[in-house]
Design a protein around this motif. Structure first.
Motif, PDB file in Angstrom:
ATOM      1  N   LEU A 278     -19.573  17.975   6.632  1.00 56.52           N
ATOM      2  CA  LEU A 278     -20.151  18.681   7.790  1.00 56.52           C
ATOM      3  C   LEU A 278     -20.682  17.692   8.821  1.00 56.52           C
ATOM      4  N   ASN A 279     -21.341  16.635   8.339  1.00 53.25           N
ATOM      5  CA  ASN A 279     -21.856  15.620   9.269  1.00 53.25           C
ATOM      6  C   ASN A 279     -20.723  14.938  10.020  1.00 53.25           C
ATOM      7  N   PHE A 282     -19.548  17.265  12.586  1.00 48.54           N
ATOM      8  CA  PHE A 282     -20.600  17.470  13.587  1.00 48.54           C
ATOM      9  C   PHE A 282     -20.654  16.307  14.573  1.00 48.54           C
ATOM     10  N   ASP A 285     -18.025  16.028  17.929  1.00 48.66           N
ATOM     11  CA  ASP A 285     -18.027  17.258  18.723  1.00 48.66           C
ATOM     12  C   ASP A 285     -17.109  17.178  19.928  1.00 48.66           C
ATOM     13  N   ARG A 290     -18.650  22.316  17.909  1.00 49.28           N
ATOM     14  CA  ARG A 290     -19.896  22.064  17.176  1.00 49.28           C
ATOM     15  C   ARG A 290     -20.554  23.367  16.699  1.00 49.28           C
ATOM     16  N   LYS A 291     -20.463  24.413  17.514  1.00 53.72           N
ATOM     17  CA  LYS A 291     -21.073  25.694  17.109  1.00 53.72           C
ATOM     18  C   LYS A 291     -20.420  26.210  15.828  1.00 53.72           C
ATOM     19  N   LEU A 294     -21.594  24.204  12.834  1.00 54.28           N
ATOM     20  CA  LEU A 294     -22.931  24.645  12.412  1.00 54.28           C
ATOM     21  C   LEU A 294     -22.846  25.949  11.622  1.00 54.28           C
ATOM     22  N   ARG A 295     -22.037  26.866  12.108  1.00 54.51           N
ATOM     23  CA  ARG A 295     -21.870  28.146  11.405  1.00 54.51           C
ATOM     24  C   ARG A 295     -21.284  27.921  10.013  1.00 54.51           C
ATOM     25  N   GLY A 297     -21.555  25.292   8.256  1.00 55.91           N
ATOM     26  CA  GLY A 297     -22.608  24.683   7.438  1.00 55.91           C
ATOM     27  C   GLY A 297     -23.511  25.733   6.824  1.00 55.91           C
ATOM     28  N   GLY A 298     -23.799  26.771   7.581  1.00 57.26           N
ATOM     29  CA  GLY A 298     -24.648  27.848   7.061  1.00 57.26           C
ATOM     30  C   GLY A 298     -23.978  28.608   5.934  1.00 57.26           C
TER      31      GLY A 298
END
Ligand SMILES: [Fe+2]
Length: 302
Positions: A278-279, A282, A285, A290-291, A294-295, A297-298
């Motif tokens: 994920l990093n 990220f 980008d 990037r959005k 992040l999603r 990652g959640g």
């Protein structure tokens, strides 16, 4: 293996190939029997026998979906079995498509259903299982895994159910062009030479050409097959699309594709930890949305 059983022996979790019914009362074919309504519809139909596929569904007893029994959570062994069964379906259909020129989209239905109906815990278990790849099956396991991730991510960004299902299907089909790449390159242990990499990079166009020969492939699956290696900064392939030329749904595919490739383990390579993958995404980008990272990652880091 196809087995003919009296309908009274039917159990949830079995994979129904056909219901022997002279009247067209029960038209649904080829599905994992899960719902009470389907179960009762078959029992109440005039049919006496049902054709089940024991290579895909259960032979009796345990349910074959993503839940075991009446909604109980999956055990790791059941998750492994469910992932293996779905991989088997993806493999069988893609190989049949390439060898016989026949693609029955209906056969993907149990896989799509299994993925879209999985809850968070089931998804997490299936994802863990999917990280372990065998060499020969890796393309099919990757396809299934990307389909799972794409569906999940599509759902998380608020897409409707129909689009989510299309995303799953597109994930299952996105790398079909790799099956046209010589095995000695595709399954090579270790790094590829520049010439071999060039051959591998032909797979989106090859896949797109294969899928275009069928008249029942959704446009989204064609688009994702052709563009899932495009990057936002225009350095991807095959058409070097950039920025807004790459749709949200294609961006979902690129993020999921790379995330799965980074986190999967093979005999010669350890998969990255989820957080590292994920990093990595990220930080890039300029290439990946990037959005969406992040999603994602959640979903996978929960
Ligand atoms: Fe690919």
């Amino acid at each position: 293996m196809l087995t003919r059983i009296p309908k009274t022996e039917l159990e949830k979790g079995m994979y129904v190939e056909a219901v022997e019914c002279s009247q067209t009362v029960f038209g649904k074919r080829r599905f994992v029997l899960k719902s009470d309504s389907d179960f009762n519809a078959i029992l109440n139909s005039p049919a006496d026998f049902v054709l089940i596929n024991t290579a895909i569904g259960s032979t009796g007893g345990a349910a074959a979906g993503v839940t075991s029994g009446a909604g109980k959570p999956l055990t790791p062994a059941e998750a492994k079995s469910a992932f293996g069964r779905s991989t088997g379906i993806v493999k069988a259909e893609l190989v049949t498509m390439l060898s016989d020129g026949v693609l029955d989209m209906e056969k993907f239905s149990p896989v799509i259903e299994e993925i879209t109906e999985a809850d968070d815990a089931q998804f997490a278990l299936m994802h863990e299982v999917s990280r372990l790849r065998t060499k020969d099956e890796s393309t099919f396991q990757h396809s299934l895994s990307v389909g799972m991730l794409m569906g999940r991510l599509g759902d998380a960004v608020g897409l409707d159910k129909e689009t989510v299902e299309l995303l799953v299907l597109s994930g299952l089909l996105h790398d079909v062009g790799k099956l046209a790449i010589p095995s000695k390159i595709l399954l090579k242990d270790g790094p590829l030479s520049p010439a071999e990499r060039k051959v591998i990079r032909t797979h989106p166009r090859r896949g797109h050409t294969i899928l275009k020969t069928y008249d029942n492939i959704p446009d989204l699956a064609l688009e994702i097959c052709l563009h899932h290696h495009e990057l936002l900064d225009g350095t991807g392939y095959p058409m070097q699309l950039s920025g807004s030329e790459i749709s949200l749904l294609v961006r979902i595919s690129t993020v999921c594709d790379v995330f799965d490739a980074l986190t999967s383990s093979r005999v010669y390579k350890r998969g990255w930890a989820t957080v590292d993958a994920l990093n990595w995404l990220f930080e890039r980008d300029s290439q990946f949305d990037r959005k969406l990272v992040l999603r994602l990652g959640g979903l996978v880091d929960a």
